[in-house]
Design a protein around this motif. Sequence first.
Motif, PDB file in Angstrom:
ATOM      1  N   CYS A  46       0.848  -1.188   0.000  1.00  0.00           N
ATOM      2  CA  CYS A  46       0.000   0.000   0.000  1.00  0.00           C
ATOM      3  C   CYS A  46       0.887   1.243   0.000  1.00  0.00           C
ATOM      4  O   CYS A  46       1.857   1.332   0.765  1.00  0.00           O
ATOM      5  CB  CYS A  46      -0.903  -0.013   1.232  1.00  0.00           C
ATOM      6  N   ARG A  48       0.179   4.070   1.104  1.00  0.00           N
ATOM      7  CA  ARG A  48      -0.027   4.894   2.301  1.00  0.00           C
ATOM      8  C   ARG A  48       0.553   4.268   3.566  1.00  0.00           C
ATOM      9  O   ARG A  48       1.286   4.901   4.304  1.00  0.00           O
ATOM     10  CB  ARG A  48      -1.521   5.119   2.493  1.00  0.00           C
ATOM     11  N   CYS A  49       0.202   2.975   3.837  1.00  0.00           N
ATOM     12  CA  CYS A  49       0.603   2.379   5.110  1.00  0.00           C
ATOM     13  C   CYS A  49       1.679   1.298   4.962  1.00  0.00           C
ATOM     14  O   CYS A  49       2.258   0.864   5.946  1.00  0.00           O
ATOM     15  CB  CYS A  49      -0.607   1.789   5.836  1.00  0.00           C
ATOM     16  N   TYR A  66      -3.320   0.748  -3.265  1.00  0.00           N
ATOM     17  CA  TYR A  66      -3.689   0.966  -1.871  1.00  0.00           C
ATOM     18  C   TYR A  66      -4.359  -0.293  -1.314  1.00  0.00           C
ATOM     19  O   TYR A  66      -4.985  -1.046  -2.049  1.00  0.00           O
ATOM     20  CB  TYR A  66      -4.652   2.155  -1.743  1.00  0.00           C
ATOM     21  N   CYS A  67      -4.268  -0.481   0.008  1.00  0.00           N
ATOM     22  CA  CYS A  67      -4.837  -1.673   0.636  1.00  0.00           C
ATOM     23  C   CYS A  67      -6.346  -1.602   0.772  1.00  0.00           C
ATOM     24  O   CYS A  67      -7.014  -2.625   0.858  1.00  0.00           O
ATOM     25  CB  CYS A  67      -4.191  -1.911   2.006  1.00  0.00           C
ATOM     26  N   HIS A  71      -7.769   4.371   2.195  1.00  0.00           N
ATOM     27  CA  HIS A  71      -6.407   4.859   1.927  1.00  0.00           C
ATOM     28  C   HIS A  71      -6.295   5.422   0.519  1.00  0.00           C
ATOM     29  O   HIS A  71      -5.534   6.358   0.281  1.00  0.00           O
ATOM     30  CB  HIS A  71      -5.390   3.741   2.131  1.00  0.00           C
ATOM     31  N   HIS A  76      -8.224   8.938   6.900  1.00  0.00           N
ATOM     32  CA  HIS A  76      -7.429   8.386   8.018  1.00  0.00           C
ATOM     33  C   HIS A  76      -7.865   6.999   8.250  1.00  0.00           C
ATOM     34  O   HIS A  76      -8.325   6.361   8.879  1.00  0.00           O
ATOM     35  CB  HIS A  76      -7.583   9.272   9.269  1.00  0.00           C
TER      36      HIS A  76
END
Length: 76
Positions: A46, A48-49, A66-67, A71, A76
Motif C-alpha cells: 500500500c 499509504r501504510c 492501496y490496501c 487509503h 485516516h
Amino acid sequence: MSKLLVFLLVLFAIYWVRRLLTKPKTPPPAGPAPREPQASMRMLSCQRCGVHVPENEGVRRGGDFYCCEEHARGGH
C-alpha cells in the motif's frame, strides 16, 4: 447335541472361507478430487501504510496501489 454344534461350526467355517476367497476387488474409495494448484497472487504494498495485500483485494488509483478504499481516498 455336540454333533450339531460341530456341524454348525463346519458350516460357518466353510461360509467364512468362501467369503474370504470370493471377496470382490473394489477400488479404494475415492477421496476428494485433487485441487488444481492456484495461480500465485502478487502481493503489493500500500502506498499509504505499507501493508502488503494481494493484488486482487486492493485498490488502484492513478497508477498507485492501496490496501483499501479509505487509503485510496486519502482518509485516516
